[in-house]
Design an enzyme around this catalytic site. Structure first.
Site, PDB file in Angstrom:
ATOM      1  N   LYS A  45      23.108  23.844  57.131  1.00 61.45           N
ATOM      2  CA  LYS A  45      23.436  23.221  58.419  1.00 61.45           C
ATOM      3  C   LYS A  45      22.569  23.805  59.535  1.00 61.45           C
ATOM      4  O   LYS A  45      22.028  23.077  60.367  1.00 61.45           O
ATOM      5  CB  LYS A  45      24.929  23.414  58.725  1.00 61.45           C
ATOM      6  N   GLN A  82      33.708  26.580  59.244  1.00 60.34           N
ATOM      7  CA  GLN A  82      33.462  26.393  57.811  1.00 60.34           C
ATOM      8  C   GLN A  82      34.708  26.797  57.014  1.00 60.34           C
ATOM      9  O   GLN A  82      35.220  27.905  57.171  1.00 60.34           O
ATOM     10  CB  GLN A  82      32.244  27.224  57.380  1.00 60.34           C
ATOM     11  N   ASP A 124      33.464  17.881  62.993  1.00 60.23           N
ATOM     12  CA  ASP A 124      33.945  17.542  61.651  1.00 60.23           C
ATOM     13  C   ASP A 124      34.904  16.351  61.707  1.00 60.23           C
ATOM     14  O   ASP A 124      35.219  15.771  60.661  1.00 60.23           O
ATOM     15  CB  ASP A 124      34.688  18.742  61.039  1.00 60.23           C
TER      16      ASP A 124
END
Ligand code: NDP
Length: 317
Positions: A53, A97, A120
């Site tokens: 990422k 995460q 997200d």
């Protein structure tokens, strides 16, 4: 006839190129998008994902920063960090995460992320925006599935779509997006009766189950578009042979790495489906591309009015 293989790497590269252009435009207007990633503890798989990422951000010109508190981090410490990132104007996206260390209240941490920075798309506010078709941030993997279908000219409107899996991360938001794109959608799960029969109705079949090669040819209507979200690792030789015996490329990779990735869709489906996403190289690359796209979208949604002001002052200058 063999299925057309939908190349996720190629589609992800197209999207990234578009996002890079948007980043250049925003940066020129003084609004460089920024993503903060929180990686708590030392989960090796998470470290690899986060590296990917951060690298993508660098390639596209997005500011990125990694916050890596230790395995012993507390819920209170993580909440403090998230609130700090919520306050910083130059941070447009905050990605926590998962999984977080066992002692942390993950739900509380995810809920603390400002919805406007929730790249997200997991926050209930964004889930609500999606289900009521308002502008918001959409989970990356489901958004990537829609991109694959649209960019591969697979029609969605008016067609039968079946989604196997009802998780909050993949199954449900994918079903919601397909509804919003005017498909007729059925969602299946572990309690569904006659799963093969229900799946055979699908013009578009999405498998998000987490079960190695479970979707065999008798689940698939000839000519259907099949999207394989599953990412399962095979390291057992006998299991490998059950799926890939005689596949030279896979044999070589397995011999070299001692394992291979397989989706939820059995390789034999390529003989029946009209189109199919491979694993690896299908949905996976889209997930990161859509994270980049969401970061830019978050910047536009939150700081957009300032962008218009900047454009006006440039015009006046
Ligand atoms: P979850 O485990 O959260 O959900 C799995 C779903 O599949 C559940 O709804 C479950 O039903 C259903 N299911 C399980 N077994 C069966 C069965 N035998 N028949 C019918 N339905 C079944 O998984 P995720 O949604 O998080 O992930 C799914 C897969 O996608 C995994 O392989 C994961 O690794 C992969 N993934 C890939 C990503 C990518 O970027 N390519 C991103 C995210 C995930 P029930 O609700 O009844 O238990």
């Amino acid at each position: 006839m063999a299925a057309t293989i939908l190349d996720g790497n190629k589609i992800a590269a197209e999207i990234k190129a578009e996002v890079a252009q948007q980043v250049r435009d925003l940066t020129a207007a003084g609004l460089r998008p920024g993503l903060a990633v929180i990686l708590a503890g030392n989960n090796p798989a998470s470290e690899i994902y986060v590296r990917g990422k951060v690298k993508s951000c660098e390639e596209l010109g997005i500011h990125s920063e990694k916050h890596a508190p230790p395995e012993s981090v507390t819920t209170a410490e993580l909440l403090h960090l998230v609130r700090e990132l919520n306050r910083r104007d130059e941070i447009d996206g905050i990605l926590v995460q998962l999984p977080l260390p066992a002692q942390v209240d993950s739900k509380a941490v995810l809920m603390a992320v400002e919805p406007a920075k929730d790249v997200d798309g997991f926050h209930p506010v964004n889930v609500g925006f999606l289900s009521t078709q308002r502008p918001g941030l959409v989970p990356c993997t489901p958004a990537g599935i829609i991109e694959i279908l649209q960019r591969s000219q697979v029609a969605i409107a008016g067609r039968e779509a079946v989604v196997v899996g009802r998780s909050d991360i993949v199954g449900k938001p994918t079903a919601m997006l397909l509804i919003n794109h005017n498909a007729t959608v059925t969602v299946c799960h572990s309690k569904t009766h006659d799963l093969p029969g229900v799946c055979r109705r699908a013009d578009i079949l999405v498998a998000a189950i987490g079960r190695t090669g479970m979707i065999t040819r008798n689940f698939v209507k000839p000519g259907a578009a099949v999207i394989d979200v599953g990412m399962n690792k095979i390291s057992d030789r006998a299991e490998f042979e059950r799926f890939f015996k005689g596949n030279e490329k896979r044999e070589q990779a397995f011999a070299k790495n001692g394992s291979t990735l397989i989706g939820d869709v059995h390789p034999e489906v390529a003989e029946v489906a009209g189109a199919l996403t491979p694993v690896p190289g299908g949905v996976g690359p889209l997930t990161i591309a859509m994270l980049m796209s969401n970061t830019v979208k978050a910047a536009r949604l939150r700081r957009g009015s300032r962008l218009r002001e900047a454009a006006l002052s440039l015009e006046r200058a």
